[in-house]
Design a protein around this motif. Structure first.
Motif, short mmCIF file in Angstrom:
data_model
loop_
_atom_site.label_atom_id
_atom_site.label_comp_id
_atom_site.label_asym_id
_atom_site.label_seq_id
_atom_site.Cartn_x
_atom_site.Cartn_y
_atom_site.Cartn_z
N ASP A 1 0.82 -1.47 -0.17
CA ASP A 1 -0.02 -0.07 0.14
C ASP A 1 0.79 1.44 0.09
O ASP A 1 0.70 2.22 -0.82
CB ASP A 1 -1.00 0.16 1.38
N HIS A 2 2.05 1.07 0.81
CA HIS A 2 2.62 2.39 1.04
C HIS A 2 3.19 2.81 -0.36
O HIS A 2 3.36 3.93 -0.75
CB HIS A 2 3.86 2.34 1.87
N ARG B 1 -0.76 2.76 11.28
CA ARG B 1 -0.48 1.21 10.53
C ARG B 1 0.41 0.66 10.88
O ARG B 1 0.89 -0.66 11.14
CB ARG B 1 -0.41 1.52 8.90
N PRO C 1 -1.59 4.02 -3.55
CA PRO C 1 -0.72 4.35 -2.59
C PRO C 1 -1.62 4.72 -1.35
O PRO C 1 -2.50 5.28 -1.46
CB PRO C 1 0.30 5.29 -3.04
N HIS C 2 -1.14 3.99 -0.14
CA HIS C 2 -1.71 4.51 1.10
C HIS C 2 -0.76 4.45 2.10
O HIS C 2 0.07 3.56 2.43
CB HIS C 2 -2.85 3.61 1.69
N ALA C 3 -0.15 5.74 2.67
CA ALA C 3 0.73 5.81 3.41
C ALA C 3 0.99 5.07 4.66
O ALA C 3 -0.13 4.68 5.29
CB ALA C 3 1.19 7.26 3.96
N ALA C 4 2.06 4.42 5.08
CA ALA C 4 2.51 3.68 5.94
C ALA C 4 2.48 4.58 7.14
O ALA C 4 3.79 4.85 7.94
CB ALA C 4 3.44 2.69 5.76
#
Length: 147
Positions: free
Chosen positions: A114-115, A130, A123-126
């Protein structure tokens, strides 16, 4: 979309039950890889039937096939490796340890995927929460595996 969450919970339960079922199949057949072939055939049949009944099955054209990235074709090989692990390793370590390790490894890998937005994910920031969740899962699986 609310129906997705109960279905995902059922998938989680099935994921916990499946290794034991596959191992029992392998034991009954007398060899793990014969069990793996049976699992693969059953999987293909199930996907075929669900696709036909739902009306969502159609054969892709050459353009669609060409549009798939090279690594997109390796999911089946990963699935085969997962089934082989279920057939050969799950009974030895137990359901809780097997699933705890696989789910925790999957969550940690998912945070990374994801990051960076790898293998087709947005994308999804870590972020800190998380990362804390991943660390707590590692701690939880250590507790499950030690008992």
């Amino acid at each position: 979309m609310w129906i997705a969450y109960p279905l995902i919970l059922l998938v989680g339960i099935a994921t916990a039950v499946q290794p034991g079922m596959n191992a029992a199949l392998a034991r009954g057949l007398g060899q793990p890889f014969a069990g793996g072939i049976a699992v693969g055939l059953t999987t293909a049949t199930t996907v075929l039937l669900i696709g036909l009944v739902s009306g969502r099955l159609s054969w892709p054209g050459p353009e669609q096939i060409a549009a798939v990235p090279w690594w997109g074709w390796l999911g089946g090989a990963l699935g085969g490796g997962i089934v082989a692990a279920q057939l050969t390793l799950a009974q030895g370590v137990g359901a809780a340890t097997f699933l705890g390790l696989t789910v925790t490894a999957g969550v940690i890998a998912s945070i990374v995927l994801d990051h960076f937005g790898w293998v087709g994910f947005e994308p999804h920031a870590a972020g800190p929460l998380r990362l804390l969740g991943g660390a707590l899962m590692i701690g939880g699986v250590l507790l499950v595996a030690r008992s």
